[in-house]
Design a protein around this motif. Structure first.
Motif, PDB file in Angstrom:
ATOM      1  N   LYS A 120       0.940  -1.220   0.003  1.00 20.51           N
ATOM      2  CA  LYS A 120       0.100   0.153  -0.064  1.00 20.51           C
ATOM      3  C   LYS A 120       1.073   1.123  -0.062  1.00 20.51           C
ATOM      4  CE  LYS A 120      -2.738  -0.724   3.657  1.00 20.51           C
ATOM      5  NZ  LYS A 120      -3.824  -0.703   4.552  1.00 20.51           N
ATOM      6  N   ASP A 121       0.506   2.257  -0.743  1.00 21.49           N
ATOM      7  CA  ASP A 121       1.552   3.436  -0.725  1.00 21.49           C
ATOM      8  C   ASP A 121       0.612   4.474  -0.307  1.00 21.49           C
ATOM      9  OD1 ASP A 121       0.022   4.396  -2.638  1.00 21.49           O
ATOM     10  OD2 ASP A 121       1.632   4.110  -4.179  1.00 21.49           O
ATOM     11  N   GLY A 124      -2.686   6.029  -1.552  1.00 28.52           N
ATOM     12  CA  GLY A 124      -4.141   5.263  -1.599  1.00 28.52           C
ATOM     13  C   GLY A 124      -4.433   4.749  -2.926  1.00 28.52           C
ATOM     14  N   THR A 125      -3.246   4.883  -3.718  1.00 30.45           N
ATOM     15  CA  THR A 125      -3.461   4.298  -5.108  1.00 30.45           C
ATOM     16  C   THR A 125      -3.682   2.774  -5.117  1.00 30.45           C
ATOM     17  OG1 THR A 125      -1.797   5.566  -5.890  1.00 30.45           O
ATOM     18  CG2 THR A 125      -2.167   3.782  -7.420  1.00 30.45           C
ATOM     19  N   LEU A 126      -4.684   2.137  -5.854  1.00 32.35           N
ATOM     20  CA  LEU A 126      -5.370   0.863  -5.704  1.00 32.35           C
ATOM     21  C   LEU A 126      -4.659   0.179  -6.760  1.00 32.35           C
ATOM     22  CD1 LEU A 126      -8.877   1.785  -4.761  1.00 32.35           C
ATOM     23  CD2 LEU A 126      -6.986   1.017  -3.125  1.00 32.35           C
ATOM     24  N   PRO A 127      -4.316  -1.324  -6.449  1.00 32.92           N
ATOM     25  CA  PRO A 127      -3.633  -2.044  -7.544  1.00 32.92           C
ATOM     26  C   PRO A 127      -4.585  -2.226  -8.753  1.00 32.92           C
ATOM     27  CG  PRO A 127      -4.685  -3.565  -5.743  1.00 32.92           C
ATOM     28  CD  PRO A 127      -5.035  -2.134  -5.517  1.00 32.92           C
TER      29      PRO A 127
ATOM     30  N   ASP B 107      -5.476  -6.310   2.266  1.00 30.41           N
ATOM     31  CA  ASP B 107      -5.470  -4.898   2.303  1.00 30.41           C
ATOM     32  C   ASP B 107      -6.537  -4.162   1.434  1.00 30.41           C
ATOM     33  OD1 ASP B 107      -3.055  -4.372   3.475  1.00 30.41           O
ATOM     34  OD2 ASP B 107      -1.766  -5.067   1.796  1.00 30.41           O
ATOM     35  N   TRP B 108      -7.057  -4.935   0.535  1.00 31.73           N
ATOM     36  CA  TRP B 108      -8.152  -4.092  -0.452  1.00 31.73           C
ATOM     37  C   TRP B 108      -9.550  -5.489  -0.263  1.00 31.73           C
ATOM     38  CZ3 TRP B 108      -3.137  -4.999  -2.142  1.00 31.73           C
ATOM     39  CH2 TRP B 108      -2.312  -3.693  -2.148  1.00 31.73           C
ATOM     40  N   PHE B 131     -11.428  -2.294  -6.538  1.00 29.94           N
ATOM     41  CA  PHE B 131     -10.999  -2.301  -5.158  1.00 29.94           C
ATOM     42  C   PHE B 131     -11.116  -1.255  -4.423  1.00 29.94           C
ATOM     43  CE2 PHE B 131      -8.504  -5.493  -7.796  1.00 29.94           C
ATOM     44  CZ  PHE B 131      -8.583  -6.643  -6.890  1.00 29.94           C
ATOM     45  N   ALA B 132     -11.430  -1.410  -3.206  1.00 31.24           N
ATOM     46  CA  ALA B 132     -11.301  -0.230  -2.162  1.00 31.24           C
ATOM     47  C   ALA B 132     -10.392  -0.510  -0.943  1.00 31.24           C
ATOM     48  CB  ALA B 132     -12.651   0.159  -1.489  1.00 31.24           C
ATOM     49  N   GLU B 133      -9.724   0.263  -0.361  1.00 32.99           N
ATOM     50  CA  GLU B 133      -8.768  -0.033   0.676  1.00 32.99           C
ATOM     51  C   GLU B 133      -9.548  -0.783   1.824  1.00 32.99           C
ATOM     52  OE1 GLU B 133      -5.560   2.127   2.547  1.00 32.99           O
ATOM     53  OE2 GLU B 133      -5.033   2.731   0.265  1.00 32.99           O
TER      54      GLU B 133
END
Lengths: 228, 228
Positions: A120-121, A124-127, B107-108, B131-133
């Motif tokens: 996680k960075d 808040g960028t999502l994969p 994480d997501w 995805f959301a965190e």
């Protein structure tokens, strides 16, 4: 395993000398070294089918993904993780008199799976996961050169079970489909019972609610009847 | 469970009367009724830590995702599936003298998870997962009003283990981080041994390669030393 092997060799069951392939369990498709995508499958039904076939004298090759259920006694065991590995193992195990594709194979794998853990960075960028279709093991074997004389698929459905399963039988080119309703409220997934409908060229035949081992015994008896 | 409870009540250990929270296992984040995303975690280390704390007299609340490891004897057991459910269960279980966040929390989660099984269609169209965190359980509790006096996080890393874990300790606001190297070649994930580095305000302290139960006993002893 030794006792089961002795039992099998002493068995004069109707499937004596027949090689039967059974796949079982989920596949795990890696996202990175610590994460994966999976299908819910304990492997309990597949283990029960392998043991029921062994009890009738069959020589069973059991190709399983990472299932939590115990491994079947008396079968030749091949452990795999992904759908692509499962197809390779199945092809290597042929020829067979029958094949029962009980595994809950993932339809897709992640093409950009990482060799390091995705972090996680702070932004808040999502994969972004890119998917590709996995090989269709049931269709590949049903339409392949080494096709076993009897190919049986499973269909886990959440709605229109018989319609979806009947269409699946035609599309995949297999002989029978064992269909069941896996809506969470049925309790079948992860549970000890199963209620299936057998789809053949003759139509849909609903079976009663049975334990997974009784479902397996009934399927093994049908296979024996068909092959002998 | 009864024997363990008797053992605990008879125990005059250093943690007698202390309530300690332990999280364990993976979380499963649904994609649809039959598919999910998960982290690799057997739950073996979490179960061992709960039992080691119980053996020292602690009253342990054990919040676990769907782990394959046996559940710890003598602990109050709360079973959850997703990260969001785990946070709710943790918050409901506070206050505690210490909390050990051993779970491998996803994480997501998938925001467009379907209530029906996603079907492959003939066009070869692939699914799009949004995805959301997930909530950050360790940071939320470390910075929350009900913060236990001792908060311990875990860091599963594949590279720069100590640097990543030291940064994680500062970022999350916890007291200790138990860091380990989960590259597949270490065999730690799914294995019976562990080699961890304990990160505290005083720096990094590498522990030897130990069984997971010896790692747990050493951590439980450190917790007892700190709390008493």
């Amino acid at each position: 395993a030794i006792m089961a092997e002795i039992t099998r060799r002493l068995s004069d069951g109707p499937l004596k000398g027949k090689h039967i392939l059974v796949t079982s369990g989920p596949t795990h498709e890696p996202i990175d070294p610590v994460r994966y995508i999976a299908n819910r499958s304990s492997g309990a039904q597949g283990t029960a089918i392998a043991e029921a076939l062994t009890a009738l004298g069959a020589e069973v090759t059991f190709v399983t993904g990472p299932a939590t259920a115990p491994r079947p006694r008396g079968a030749r065991l091949i452990e795999v993780e992904t759908a692509r590995q499962m197809l390779d193992a199945v092809q290597a195990a042929l020829p067979a008199a029958a094949a029962v594709f009980c595994a809950a194979v993932a339809d897709w794998h992640v093409t950009n799976a990482g060799s390091s853990k995705i972090k996680k960075d702070a932004t808040g960028t999502l994969p972004t996961l890119d998917f590709a279709e996995n090989p269709d093991i049931l269709a590949t074997i049903s339409k392949g050169a080494d096709r076993p004389p009897l190919v049986i698929g499973f269909a886990a459905e959440t709605d229109d079970v018989i319609a979806h399963a009947t269409a699946k039988r035609a599309r995949k080119g297999c002989d029978w489909i064992v269909a069941n309703d896996v809506r969470p409220e049925t309790g079948i997934m992860g549970g000890t019972s199963n209620q299936v409908t057998l789809i053949t060229a003759d139509g849909a035949e609903p079976w009663p609610l049975l334990s997974k081992s009784d479902t397996a015994a009934r399927l093994a008896a049908r296979i024996a009847e068909h092959l002998t």
